[in-house]
Design a protein around this motif. Structure first.
Motif, PDB file in Angstrom:
ATOM      1  N   LEU A 138       0.808  -1.211   0.000  1.00 55.38           N
ATOM      2  CA  LEU A 138       0.000   0.000   0.000  1.00 55.38           C
ATOM      3  C   LEU A 138       0.846   1.267   0.000  1.00 55.38           C
ATOM      4  N   ASP A 139       2.109   1.152  -0.445  1.00 60.06           N
ATOM      5  CA  ASP A 139       2.930   2.356  -0.621  1.00 60.06           C
ATOM      6  C   ASP A 139       2.452   3.139  -1.845  1.00 60.06           C
ATOM      7  N   SER A 140       1.845   2.431  -2.792  1.00 61.44           N
ATOM      8  CA  SER A 140       1.299   3.063  -3.985  1.00 61.44           C
ATOM      9  C   SER A 140      -0.144   3.482  -3.711  1.00 61.44           C
ATOM     10  N   PRO A 141      -0.602   4.567  -4.345  1.00 62.53           N
ATOM     11  CA  PRO A 141      -1.991   5.009  -4.129  1.00 62.53           C
ATOM     12  C   PRO A 141      -3.024   4.132  -4.829  1.00 62.53           C
ATOM     13  N   VAL A 142      -2.558   3.113  -5.566  1.00 63.90           N
ATOM     14  CA  VAL A 142      -3.487   2.212  -6.250  1.00 63.90           C
ATOM     15  C   VAL A 142      -3.077   0.760  -6.002  1.00 63.90           C
ATOM     16  N   LEU A 143      -4.044  -0.132  -6.207  1.00 61.24           N
ATOM     17  CA  LEU A 143      -3.818  -1.568  -6.036  1.00 61.24           C
ATOM     18  C   LEU A 143      -4.207  -2.264  -7.331  1.00 61.24           C
ATOM     19  N   ASP A 144      -3.345  -3.179  -7.817  1.00 58.74           N
ATOM     20  CA  ASP A 144      -3.697  -3.915  -9.035  1.00 58.74           C
ATOM     21  C   ASP A 144      -4.171  -5.323  -8.699  1.00 58.74           C
ATOM     22  N   GLY A 145      -4.399  -6.132  -9.747  1.00 60.98           N
ATOM     23  CA  GLY A 145      -4.955  -7.465  -9.558  1.00 60.98           C
ATOM     24  C   GLY A 145      -4.068  -8.380  -8.739  1.00 60.98           C
TER      25      GLY A 145
END
Length: 557
Positions: free
Chosen positions: A17-24
């Motif tokens: 969750l360091d990135s503002p988005v989550l992928d598959g």
């Protein structure tokens, strides 16, 4: 049911969750973490059953449902979170077991609908997905009950709304877990029967563990040792259920009875056993402990050596799981050789869920075209029910679930076919048998369904089993180990003997106003004892017709 479940090593989730988005793939990792944590706390969820009967299967149902969901994405390398979410929802839908599993599958269905075919998910989209999950789950239940997993899902979605317009950070997941925990703790205030039993809602607790596992994953915490170790009463250990969850490499089942030399550090006990194998259960009674575990071949003696250092071993059992599976398949094969009804195109076919071979024979004799093995503590999946009728040579199907915890799965199966399917809401085997007395394979479909629905209202069902814990419900005080009586699913008596429990049950049921008393006896009672009880009932009710049938079911009915 599939036994080829695999799990890839869970990577370090602290960067997820360091990135503002989550992928598959991020969602896949979170699902695996939630499933792992739920499985390791499965017995804690099972222990939350309201009535003190050996049927605490909510944790087992949720684990098996989530395992089916994970199996669906096991080999998928897609980064598209929408595709992964829809695959999860499909796997959960087909693998759904019990009411808790069906509702869990509906949560995933709504969650996936919000993501559609999107590449990634940010915080606002997660808020939307949780809201859609809540809405879908509530719509999937005819009469939603507050104080259940539905309430917990609603409170999670509400907590997520505070993060609309914010970034996807670990703080958001922390808030969702905290909201789930608060909601679970409040369930007894919303559902009085939970408060009477002194427990929280099991389905809600299972959902909490799923989210908590995801949070522990992103924080880099262990998922292997449960926070709450559960020691069950020996009478409540249902080790046959663990056959549903055999993992690759777990070749032997080891059961050890022992008397410890000193008080056991349960946290360390579970942790040490977790290094040896899976499907760990621990039971206790009268100073005796029973340890159950599945281990690979090379570890089959390790649990015995380990327990030997804790106390005096009184009994050891080592079983080859592969051989057990084969034996079970042969038993199921014998059930399929029942004289089931041959249905012609255009006729009405009946599918019945049956908890024992003896009961299956009775169902077959009354014209059932297909039988699904299942009942209390072993709820069949949506897919198993669907497969039972899809290949029948008719498009008119009636399903008898014969258990209140299987009705939703049956309705799910009915919604997944082009055939005309009606689910008769039978909550017990006697209700299912009564419905079959109105069955006409050549009749008008709507008329037959109506007749069968009316028939289940005419039956009073009693159950006799052993209490797994002490509790007071509906003014009935129960001590662990006593024989309890349930009438139409409600606790009505607790007695020191089966005979006394039967007498109490018949009195509460106003049996003198009836004409027939039918006894279905299960696996855990000898035929000679059943005959003695029946003779006594004949003395008490000399003008009644008394019937005795071998049910083969896990409980005495």
């Amino acid at each position: 049911m599939s036994n080829d479940i695999q799990f890839s090593p869970i990577p370090d989730g602290r960067q997820l969750l360091d990135s503002p988005v989550l992928d598959g793939q991020g969602l896949k990792a979170l699902l695996e973490a939630g499933l792992t944590w739920l499985r390791n706390n499965q017995q804690a969820v099972n222990a939350l059953n309201v009535f003190p009967v050996p049927d605490g299967d909510t944790g087992t149902n949720m684990v098996l449902t989530l395992q089916a969901a994970y199996n669906e994405i096991l080999g998928m390398g897609d980064r598209n979170i929408g595709k992964i979410a829809h695959a999860i929802a499909q796997g959960a839908l087909l693998g759904a077991r019990g009411n808790s599993g069906v509702i869990l599958s509906q949560l995933w269905r709504g969650f996936a609908r919000a993501l559609d075919n999107l590449e990634v998910m940010d915080a606002p989209l997660l808020v939307k997905a949780l809201a859609e999950a809540r809405n879908t789950a509530y719509k999937g239940v005819v009469r939603p009950v507050e104080g259940t997993i539905l309430t917990v899902a609603k409170d999670i979605a509400q907590a997520a709304e505070a993060f609309t317009g914010k970034e996807l950070k670990v703080e958001m997941l922390e808030a969702l877990v905290e909201a789930a925990d608060r909601s679970v703790q409040k369930t007894p205030e919303l559902l009085p029967i939970l408060k009477q039993a002194g427990v929280v809602d099991a389905g809600g607790k299972g959902l909490y563990f799923i989210l908590e596992g995801m949070l522990r994953f992103v924080k880099g915490l262990s998922l292997e040792t449960p926070l709450t170790t559960v020691v069950q009463p020996l009478a409540s250990m249902r080790m046959e259920e663990t056959m549903e969850e055999i993992e690759p490499g777990q070749d032997y089942e080891v059961v050890v009875d022992f008397r410890p030399n000193a008080p056991i550090d349960l946290e360390k006990f579970y942790s040490d056993l977790a290094e040896m194998g899976t499907s760990i259960q621990v039971g206790e009674g009268d100073g005796m402990y029973r340890m159950h575990i599945h281990v690979p071949t090379e570890n089959r003696y390790r649990p015995i050596d380990y327990v030997m250092g804790l106390g005096t071993i009184t009994k050891v059992s080592i079983e080859n799981l592969i051989a057990q599976i084969e034996e079970r398949r042969q038993e199921q094969s014998s059930a399929t050789r029942l004289n089931l009804a041959k249905i012609e195109p255009g006729q009405i076919a009946v599918v019945a869920v049956s908890p024992g071979l003896g009961l299956s024979r009775i169902f077959a004799s009354l014209g059932v075209a297909a039988i699904v093995e299942g009942g209390q503590t072993m709820n069949p999946s949506t897919e198993e029910i669907l497969n039972a009728f899809e290949n029948l040579p008719t498009d008119k199907i009636i399903i008898l679930p014969n258990n209140k915890n299987i009705i939703l799965a049956a309705q799910n199966a009915a919604s997944m076919t082009v055939k005309k399917v009606a689910v008769i809401p039978s909550k017990s085997v006697p209700q299912g048998l009564s419905a079959l007395l109105r069955y006409d394979p050549d009749g008008d479909f709507e008329t037959v369904v109506k007749e069968m629905e009316e028939a289940i209202q005419e039956v009073i069902t009693g159950e006799i089993t052993t209490a797994t814990r002490s509790v007071e419900i509906n003014g009935v005080k129960v001590s662990q180990g006593e024989v309890i009586a349930l009438l139409n699913g409600n606790l009505v008596g607790s007695s020191p003997s089966i005979l006394e429990a039967c007498q109490t049950l018949l009195e509460k049921a106003n049996a003198r106003e009836r004409e027939r008393i039918t006894i279905f006896y299960g696996q855990n009672i000898a035929k000679a004892e059943v005959n003695k009880i029946a003779d006594k009932i004949r003395e008490l009710y000399p003008h009644h017709e008394i019937e005795i049938h071998e049910g083969g079911n896990p409980t005495i009915n």
